[in-house]
Scaffold this active site. Structure first.
Site, PDB file in Angstrom:
ATOM      1  N   LYS A 172      51.880  41.816  47.430  1.00  0.00           N
ATOM      2  CA  LYS A 172      51.231  42.290  46.204  1.00  0.00           C
ATOM      3  C   LYS A 172      51.837  43.628  45.794  1.00  0.00           C
ATOM      4  O   LYS A 172      51.822  44.591  46.566  1.00  0.00           O
ATOM      5  CB  LYS A 172      49.739  42.495  46.470  1.00  0.00           C
ATOM      6  CG  LYS A 172      48.857  41.485  45.783  1.00  0.00           C
ATOM      7  CD  LYS A 172      47.415  41.820  46.063  1.00  0.00           C
ATOM      8  CE  LYS A 172      46.493  41.088  45.136  1.00  0.00           C
ATOM      9  NZ  LYS A 172      45.094  41.417  45.412  1.00  0.00           N
TER      10      LYS A 172
HETATM   11  O1  G3P Z   1      41.836  40.265  43.332  1.00  0.00           O
HETATM   12  C1  G3P Z   1      41.528  41.510  42.807  1.00  0.00           C
HETATM   13  C2  G3P Z   1      40.179  41.921  43.214  1.00  0.00           C
HETATM   14  O2  G3P Z   1      40.052  42.074  44.580  1.00  0.00           O
HETATM   15  C3  G3P Z   1      39.601  43.049  42.475  1.00  0.00           C
HETATM   16  O3  G3P Z   1      38.293  42.678  42.290  1.00  0.00           O
HETATM   17  O4  G3P Z   1      35.908  42.953  41.891  1.00  0.00           O
HETATM   18  O5  G3P Z   1      37.256  44.850  42.853  1.00  0.00           O
HETATM   19  O6  G3P Z   1      37.540  44.171  40.486  1.00  0.00           O
HETATM   20  P1  G3P Z   1      37.193  43.734  41.846  1.00  0.00           P
END
Ligand code: G3P
Length: 297
Positions: free
Chosen positions: A96
């Site tokens: 990533k």
């Molecule tokens: O895959 C990306 C993710 O982990 C971010 O999610 O909920 O932290 O915005 P969030």
């Protein structure tokens, strides 16, 4: 549509893997931090390397591991290190890379893209992270990324917080209403409608013309399809089952979904109620059928 699980929690990964519907895993430093805190509080002393090896082994599908640097040189070096350390475990590591590592105005904005290009040239698959615009996704695809991850939930958060709309973290954002208000506002400006929205007249209801995270995915898919680009789109930062349905309807390649949201996808009140009723209605004659499993009549 493929389903990845968006977590670094080995218990969640193992359980979801047993459900038979998980095609991969995505992690990031925040998810790793959460997993490490859980391990520590349980007194588990497994080292980071052994822990990541466990994750790679647990899944037959891509496992995204994120770098931590900011310059292209650091990103490429760290990506190679992660890839060499863990890809041999199950041949499933994807690196990533943030699309743009700048943290403030003036920081160099192309380090991520340069790193993606270098890694793609070396045959290391990249999942481009922190994608908030369709143009970032276009550049990542041009640089040779295997995947792009538009962050639906964070775009919704951003638009809602700018508009002062209060919401829970996992709430679905229906931008239909903001579009309607904006349309009214436009007509009002043109003198068709009397003043109803006061100071809201100057508010921008979108993020550069994107009204919510779902629309961001739609826009990226449209561009990739127009040019037959091979980069796969992973709907990320998913917060609820409604978003999953909407991106699935668009034919997104993958959604990476938190454990709790995968559970939400399988649940419905009427399914539970139906189960209770069917269970209640099992008559004795029918129940006996299942006791004779070994015996031929
Ligand atoms: O895959 C990306 C993710 O982990 C971010 O999610 O909920 O932290 O915005 P969030």
């Amino acid at each position: 549509m493929k389903i990845f699980i968006d977590t670094a929690d080995i218990d969640e990964i193992t359980e979801a893997q047993q459900w038979g519907i998980v095609d991969g895993v995505t992690t990031n430093p925040s998810l790793i931090k959460k997993a490490v805190e859980k391990l520590k509080s349980a007194g588990d002393t497994i080292g980071m390397e052994a822990y990541i090896r466990k994750i790679c082994k647990a899944v037959d599908g891509p496992v995204s591991l994120e770098v931590k640097g900011t310059t292209a040189t650091e990103l490429v070096k760290e990506a190679e290190l992660l890839y060499n350390k863990f890809n041999h475990v199950n041949n499933n590591v994807v690196i990533k890379i943030p699309v743009n590592t700048a943290m403030k105005t003036g920081d160099e904005p192309f380090e991520g893209i340069k790193a993606i290009k270098a890694l793609a040239t070396r045959g290391i698959p990249v999942n481009t992270t922190l994608v908030m615009t369709a143009t970032q996704a276009l550049l990542a695809a041009k640089a040779g990324a295997a995947y792009v991850s538009p962050f639906l939930g964070r775009i919704d958060d951003y638009i809602r917080s700018r508009l002062g709309i209060s919401h829970g973290k996992m709430d679905f954002f229906d931008s239909t209403i903001t579009r309607l208000i904006e349309e009214e506002k436009r007509r009002e400006k043109e003198g068709e409608v009397s003043s109803r929205y006061g100071e809201m007249a100057e508010v921008d209801y979108s993020d550069g013309g994107i009204y919510d995270g779902i629309e961001l995915v739609e826009s990226i898919l449209k561009i990739y399809r127009a040019y037959d680009m091979k980069t796969k789109v992973i709907a990320a930062s998913v917060r609820n089952a409604h978003q999953v349905r909407r991106v699935a309807e668009m034919g997104v390649d993958i959604a990476t979904i938190p454990f709790a949201v995968i559970k939400e996808m399988v649940s419905h009140y009427k399914t539970e109620e139906g189960m209770r009723k069917f269970t209640e209605d099992v008559v004795e004659e029918y129940r006996q059928l299942f006791e004779d499993t070994g015996r031929q009549q």
